[in-house]
Design an enzyme around this catalytic site. Sequence first.
Site, short mmCIF file in Angstrom:
data_model
loop_
_atom_site.label_atom_id
_atom_site.label_comp_id
_atom_site.label_asym_id
_atom_site.label_seq_id
_atom_site.Cartn_x
_atom_site.Cartn_y
_atom_site.Cartn_z
N PRO A 12 0.71 -1.53 -0.17
CG PRO A 12 -0.24 -1.21 2.22
CD PRO A 12 0.43 -2.31 1.19
CG ASN A 13 -0.15 4.47 1.62
OD1 ASN A 13 -1.43 5.15 0.93
ND2 ASN A 13 -0.45 3.84 2.48
NE ARG A 20 4.13 6.02 1.48
CZ ARG A 20 4.52 5.29 2.26
NH1 ARG A 20 4.83 4.74 1.79
NH2 ARG A 20 4.40 4.90 3.53
CE1 TYR A 25 9.29 4.77 2.43
CE2 TYR A 25 7.24 6.87 2.89
CZ TYR A 25 7.81 5.39 3.71
OH TYR A 25 7.98 5.00 4.97
CG ASN A 76 8.49 -2.11 0.38
OD1 ASN A 76 7.47 -2.71 1.71
ND2 ASN A 76 8.41 -1.01 -0.66
CB ALA A 79 1.21 0.21 6.46
CD GLU A 100 10.94 -7.90 5.45
OE1 GLU A 100 11.75 -8.68 5.56
OE2 GLU A 100 10.21 -7.11 5.92
CG HIS A 102 11.08 -2.53 4.06
ND1 HIS A 102 10.29 -2.45 3.91
CD2 HIS A 102 12.24 -3.94 4.72
CE1 HIS A 102 9.02 -3.66 4.65
NE2 HIS A 102 10.74 -4.78 5.20
NE ARG A 109 10.92 5.72 8.43
CZ ARG A 109 9.94 5.36 7.61
NH1 ARG A 109 9.79 4.82 6.93
NH2 ARG A 109 8.84 6.31 7.07
C1 DQA Z 1 8.65 0.92 3.95
C2 DQA Z 1 8.43 1.06 5.06
C3 DQA Z 1 7.43 0.81 6.11
O1 DQA Z 1 7.44 1.25 7.38
C4 DQA Z 1 6.12 1.80 5.77
O2 DQA Z 1 5.01 2.03 5.85
C5 DQA Z 1 5.91 1.90 4.39
C6 DQA Z 1 7.13 2.38 3.06
C7 DQA Z 1 9.66 1.39 2.81
O3 DQA Z 1 10.02 1.06 1.90
O4 DQA Z 1 10.52 2.08 3.57
O5 DQA Z 1 5.28 1.80 3.08
O6 DQA Z 1 8.16 -0.10 3.57
#
Ligand code: DQA
Length: 149
Positions: A12-13, A20, A25, A76, A79, A100, A102, A109
């Site tokens: 998501p997002n 964003r 990011y 990825n 959240a 995985e 990120h 964080r």
């Molecule tokens: C994320 C880190 C997560 O905590 C966050 O909710 C994201 C992006 C990252 O790519 O750094 O949406 O997965």
Amino acid sequence: MKPMVIDVIHGPNLNMLGRREPEIYGTTTLADIDRELNTLGASLGADVESFQSNAEGEIVDRIQEAYGRVSGLIINPAAYTHTSVAIRDALAMLSCPIVEIHLSNIHKREPFRHHSYVSGVADGIIAGFGARGYTMALEAVLEMIRDKK
Ligand code: DQA
């Protein structure tokens, strides 16, 4: 010979990448990332298929569709990393290598981002390298596949 398929799942997002919170990011868009993965995949003999969803169930469905079909998976979970037992359980069914990823270093964080439900079923984790992490993940998953053979 059919090229191997690598599935890349964006949570998501991540469709908003570029706009964003760019200070966290970066400014690279998801389309840029997917394009780069396609190009790199093609040069390394892999068909990269990308998928993004804001919905947990759709991500679970996509992982189930990967079962027995793909040679490796990069995810990825965004959240859902920190909340989703359902995504972890779906990934646990796969026997192919899972990476995985990120963009940010989740351990640097807020404390609620420090725990990942996914890490326990991933073969490798990449975090904190921004968009570059995706090409690192693709190279890593292809190496894992090669080493497994
Ligand atoms: C994320 C880190 C997560 O905590 C966050 O909710 C994201 C992006 C990252 O790519 O750094 O949406 O997965």
